[in-house]
Design a protein around this motif. Sequence first.
Motif, PDB file in Angstrom:
ATOM      1  N   ARG A 290       0.861  -1.190   0.000  1.00 51.51           N
ATOM      2  CA  ARG A 290       0.000   0.000   0.000  1.00 51.51           C
ATOM      3  C   ARG A 290       0.898   1.241   0.000  1.00 51.51           C
ATOM      4  O   ARG A 290       1.882   1.296   0.749  1.00 51.51           O
ATOM      5  N   ILE A 291       0.564   2.212  -0.833  1.00 49.74           N
ATOM      6  CA  ILE A 291       1.391   3.424  -0.901  1.00 49.74           C
ATOM      7  C   ILE A 291       0.517   4.675  -0.916  1.00 49.74           C
ATOM      8  O   ILE A 291      -0.676   4.608  -1.190  1.00 49.74           O
ATOM      9  N   SER A 292       1.182   5.790  -0.630  1.00 50.68           N
ATOM     10  CA  SER A 292       0.553   7.090  -0.756  1.00 50.68           C
ATOM     11  C   SER A 292       1.237   7.757  -1.948  1.00 50.68           C
ATOM     12  O   SER A 292       2.404   8.119  -1.864  1.00 50.68           O
ATOM     13  N   ALA A 293       0.502   7.887  -3.064  1.00 51.23           N
ATOM     14  CA  ALA A 293       1.131   8.324  -4.307  1.00 51.23           C
ATOM     15  C   ALA A 293       0.770   9.764  -4.631  1.00 51.23           C
ATOM     16  O   ALA A 293      -0.386  10.163  -4.493  1.00 51.23           O
ATOM     17  N   GLN A 294       1.745  10.526  -5.081  1.00 51.24           N
ATOM     18  CA  GLN A 294       1.423  11.862  -5.593  1.00 51.24           C
ATOM     19  C   GLN A 294       0.582  11.665  -6.855  1.00 51.24           C
ATOM     20  O   GLN A 294       0.883  10.820  -7.705  1.00 51.24           O
ATOM     21  N   ASP A 295      -0.472  12.466  -6.974  1.00 50.81           N
ATOM     22  CA  ASP A 295      -1.466  12.255  -8.037  1.00 50.81           C
ATOM     23  C   ASP A 295      -0.871  12.222  -9.451  1.00 50.81           C
ATOM     24  O   ASP A 295      -1.341  11.486 -10.303  1.00 50.81           O
TER      25      ASP A 295
ATOM     26  N   LEU B 112       0.398  18.573  -0.981  1.00 55.81           N
ATOM     27  CA  LEU B 112       0.373  18.053  -2.358  1.00 55.81           C
ATOM     28  C   LEU B 112      -0.725  16.998  -2.476  1.00 55.81           C
ATOM     29  O   LEU B 112      -0.908  16.187  -1.560  1.00 55.81           O
ATOM     30  N   PRO B 113      -1.469  16.988  -3.606  1.00 53.66           N
ATOM     31  CA  PRO B 113      -2.525  15.989  -3.784  1.00 53.66           C
ATOM     32  C   PRO B 113      -1.982  14.567  -3.881  1.00 53.66           C
ATOM     33  O   PRO B 113      -1.075  14.289  -4.670  1.00 53.66           O
ATOM     34  N   HIS B 114      -2.517  13.710  -3.044  1.00 51.89           N
ATOM     35  CA  HIS B 114      -2.085  12.311  -2.987  1.00 51.89           C
ATOM     36  C   HIS B 114      -3.288  11.375  -3.108  1.00 51.89           C
ATOM     37  O   HIS B 114      -4.407  11.750  -2.753  1.00 51.89           O
ATOM     38  N   THR B 115      -3.040  10.171  -3.550  1.00 52.29           N
ATOM     39  CA  THR B 115      -4.055   9.120  -3.591  1.00 52.29           C
ATOM     40  C   THR B 115      -3.452   7.857  -2.992  1.00 52.29           C
ATOM     41  O   THR B 115      -2.301   7.512  -3.284  1.00 52.29           O
TER      42      THR B 115
END
Length: 151
Positions: A111-116, A139-142
């Motif tokens: 599981r990761i927190s990715a920059q959009d 910064l927007p992350h998904t």
Amino acid sequence: MIDWHLKSFDELSRDRLYAIMRVRQEVFIVEQKTFYLDADDTDQTALHLWAEVDGEIAAYCRLFGPRIKYEECSIGRVLTHPKYRGKGLGRSMMILALEAIQTRFGTAKVRISAQDYLLGFYGDFGFESTGKRYLEDDLPHTEMLRTTDKK
Ligand SMILES: CC(C)(COP(=O)(O)OP(=O)(O)OC[C@H]1O[C@@H](n2cnc3c(N)ncnc32)[C@H](O)[C@@H]1OP(=O)(O)O)[C@@H](O)C(=O)NCCC(=O)NCCS
């Protein structure tokens, strides 16, 4: 010539640790103009993966076993030094990171927190959005989850 290294925190020399902290700050704080505490006290539990070219850190990420960042394993601080971008190092590093997680922790689940702006990049490695979207360090992350090594 590219040398890849994978080390626990305790295995890092003082100089390598300094170089890692420096390149993370160069990319995530200076280049991306964000304020956040990079030395977040989880490096001690991470595995550190990086590519060295002529003694310089060209690409870096850190890997976490399960139940540290998330229930699943995780990958963070994924970066390529600006000088070395667009040459495939980021992709090679993701492949090595996922292989290392499979070998060390016996799982493909990550599981990761990715920059959009990189949803497509991570999607190529089997990561899918969980639908959780948020601002992290402004910064927007998904949040993205990879459940299998099959795309
Ligand atoms: C993301 C990053 C690690 C990619 O490293 P890289 O070594 O340049 O990557 P590669 O050369 O292997 O390129 C792979 C793919 O990355 C994606 N990519 C790289 N930069 C991108 C950008 N600015 N926008 C969109 N996609 C990008 C592309 O899909 C590219 O595929 P292509 O070569 O088919 O176009 C690098 O751009 C970086 O360090 N960015 C700043 C730090 C960051 O945002 N890290 C991610 C935190 S979640």
